[in-house]
Structure formats: C-alpha cells, structure tokens
Design an enzyme around this catalytic site. Structure first.
Site, short mmCIF file in Angstrom:
data_model
loop_
_atom_site.label_atom_id
_atom_site.label_comp_id
_atom_site.label_asym_id
_atom_site.label_seq_id
_atom_site.Cartn_x
_atom_site.Cartn_y
_atom_site.Cartn_z
N GLN A 78 0.82 -1.21 0.00
CA GLN A 78 0.00 0.00 0.00
C GLN A 78 0.86 1.26 0.00
O GLN A 78 0.47 2.29 -0.58
CB GLN A 78 -0.95 -0.01 1.19
CG GLN A 78 -1.94 -1.17 1.18
CD GLN A 78 -2.66 -1.30 -0.15
OE1 GLN A 78 -3.39 -0.40 -0.58
NE2 GLN A 78 -2.45 -2.43 -0.84
N HIS A 81 1.53 2.95 -3.40
CA HIS A 81 0.55 3.79 -4.10
C HIS A 81 0.95 5.26 -4.17
O HIS A 81 0.79 5.91 -5.20
CB HIS A 81 -0.81 3.71 -3.38
CG HIS A 81 -1.67 2.58 -3.85
ND1 HIS A 81 -2.28 2.56 -5.08
CD2 HIS A 81 -2.04 1.42 -3.24
CE1 HIS A 81 -2.97 1.45 -5.21
NE2 HIS A 81 -2.86 0.73 -4.11
N GLU A 147 -8.92 2.09 5.88
CA GLU A 147 -9.47 1.69 4.58
C GLU A 147 -9.35 0.17 4.42
O GLU A 147 -10.32 -0.52 4.12
CB GLU A 147 -8.71 2.40 3.47
CG GLU A 147 -9.13 1.97 2.07
CD GLU A 147 -8.21 2.52 1.00
OE1 GLU A 147 -8.62 2.52 -0.18
OE2 GLU A 147 -7.08 2.93 1.32
N HIS A 148 -8.14 -0.34 4.57
CA HIS A 148 -7.88 -1.78 4.53
C HIS A 148 -7.37 -2.22 5.90
O HIS A 148 -6.43 -1.63 6.43
CB HIS A 148 -6.80 -2.13 3.50
CG HIS A 148 -7.05 -1.58 2.13
ND1 HIS A 148 -6.43 -0.45 1.66
CD2 HIS A 148 -7.85 -2.03 1.13
CE1 HIS A 148 -6.82 -0.21 0.41
NE2 HIS A 148 -7.68 -1.15 0.07
N ASP A 181 -7.72 -6.26 -4.15
CA ASP A 181 -7.53 -5.32 -5.25
C ASP A 181 -7.86 -5.94 -6.60
O ASP A 181 -8.42 -5.29 -7.48
CB ASP A 181 -6.08 -4.84 -5.29
CG ASP A 181 -5.73 -3.91 -4.14
OD1 ASP A 181 -6.66 -3.45 -3.45
OD2 ASP A 181 -4.53 -3.65 -3.94
N HIS A 240 -48.84 25.35 11.58
CA HIS A 240 -48.75 23.92 11.30
C HIS A 240 -50.04 23.21 11.74
O HIS A 240 -50.58 22.37 11.02
CB HIS A 240 -47.56 23.30 12.04
CG HIS A 240 -46.24 23.59 11.42
ND1 HIS A 240 -45.77 24.87 11.22
CD2 HIS A 240 -45.26 22.74 10.98
CE1 HIS A 240 -44.56 24.81 10.67
NE2 HIS A 240 -44.22 23.52 10.52
#
Length: 249
Positions: A78, A81, A147-148, A181, A240
């Site tokens: 990761q 990336h 995220e992961h 992935d 109302h």
C-alpha cells in the site's frame, strides 16, 4: 455512455458544475489522490459523493503468530501507491515489531518504487503501534477506521468479528489486500481518513436513494389531528396545526 479523459481535482469540478459538453451530475464516486479527495470534500453538497477515498491506507493487527515477511510485504504493497499512503502495524509483540522492521529494510531495498515507498513508510501517517494485548489492539484499529484492515492473529476470524470500523477486512495470513484489489471481489473503492466509521465501500447502494411517501385518508388524519395540533402549539407553530384543523372546520 459518455467517457471523458479528465483527471485530478478539475475532473471533480467538471462533474459537479458541468462544462460543455459534460452536464453536471448528481453523484461522483471513486478514489484519487489528496487533491481529488479534497475536491470531493469541498464539492459535497453541490454533488453527492460516495465517500472520501484516498490516499490509500492499510492497518495490520498482528500478534506473535504473524509471519513478519508477510506483514512487511503487505505494508509495502500500500505504501507503493502514494508518498502520502499510510501503512500502520498494530501489535502486542515487540519481537514481531522488530522482525517486521528488519523485513521492511530488506524488502524495500529490493522493490521498484523505493523512494515513494520509503517516503510513505517514514511519514507521520505510518508507523508501528505497540499495544498491551489484542483487546487493546482492537480498540486502536476501531478508532483508526482503516481503509484496509488485515488481521494476522490467532483465531483471526473471531478477532475480525469484533471490528466495527474498516473499509474492508482481510482475515488471516493468506488474505492480503492485493487479493481484494485484483481478484476476491470486494470493491476497491473504500473510505479513508477515518471515514470508515460512517461510510462504506462503493456498492450499488451508492447509486440508490429513498423517497418517503405519505398517503392518508380523511379518517386517518382525523385519528391523529389532535396530536399534530398539540405538538405544533408546543413548538409555537400554530400555522402547522391550522393546516390540519382547517380540513375539519
């Protein structure tokens, strides 16, 4: 049925406001770098978004049973990336932490994107977190909302069942994020930056919405009109209540 070769924050602006020939859209989904994610955050409201997805991040919860080489390789996968990618190991084993650091030194030197990976791994967003035990580790990863999230512990499935906040959970030593992935079928667009505490991975649900429909008969309204009037008067909104009362004058 339309394709545009546009990238970056300007692509999100194009979708949100419309630029000929692209008309404004209702929903923007998908991951991106920090500029894309920032654009999605700034334009949320002008356009719907799935979640904030990027830069990527991985957390690994591991104990002494984990294989250091696997953990290091997954952290690197990761970090590859983006220089801002986050790679975090949470463990109750000092031995594992030391072994993973040694493996990182060895594996990073042998990989392709060395500068990018080292920048990510040495950034403030990455690191090793030592905890007292796996119970505390679960608390840490739930607070982080990665995220992961990989679980490399004894009885990994049971530990995974205690996770409340994560984009996707990868259970055991043979379920690396790379599997998700490219092959496993889990969606690759997942919430980052702690957004997993309130957002989910991209799915068909991101493109659906609900509309409430209210349909009463005269008899049905008559049965509840006094409740409506009482509540409206309690809020000092007599108009109302009058909108109900007028139907029975």
């Amino acid at each position: 049925d339309e394709v545009y070769a546009v990238g970056g924050a300007q692509a999100i602006a194009m979708f949100a406001y419309g630029v000929e020939p692209c008309e404004r859209v209702d929903m923007v989904t998908g991951p991106g770098n920090i500029y894309v994610v920032t654009a999605k955050r700034l334009l949320k409201g002008q356009v719907g978004i799935d979640s904030e997805a990027g830069p990527t991040e991985i957390a690994i919860l591991a104990d002494e049973t984990a294989e250091a080489a696997y953990v290091a390789a997954d952290l690197i996968s990761q970090a590859e990336h983006d220089p801002l990618a986050a790679s975090v190991l949470v463990t109750d084993s000092e031995t594992l932490a030391a072994d993973v650091e040694a493996e990182l030194d060895k594996q990073v030197a042998a990989t392709k994107h060395v500068e990018r990976i080292r920048t990510s791994l040495t950034g403030a967003q990455s690191g090793i977190v030592l905890v007292d035990d796996i119970d505390q580790g679960v608390d840490v990863v739930n607070a982080y909302a990665a995220e992961h999230l990989e679980i490399h512990t004894a009885d990994a499935a049971r530990v995974a069942g205690r996770i409340r906040n994560a984009g996707a959970i990868f259970v055991g030593s043979y379920a690396p994020v790379s599997l998700g992935d490219y092959c496993a079928g889990s969606n690759h667009v997942l919430p980052t930056g702690g957004c997993a505490c309130h957002s989910s991975g991209l799915s068909v649900r991101a493109f659906t919405k609900s509309i409430h429909v209210v349909d009463y008969s005269r008899e049905g309204l008559a049965a509840v009109k006094d409740h409506v009037v009482t509540l409206a008067e309690a809020e000092d909104l007599p108009g109302h209540g009058a909108a109900v009362s007028v139907r029975f004058s």
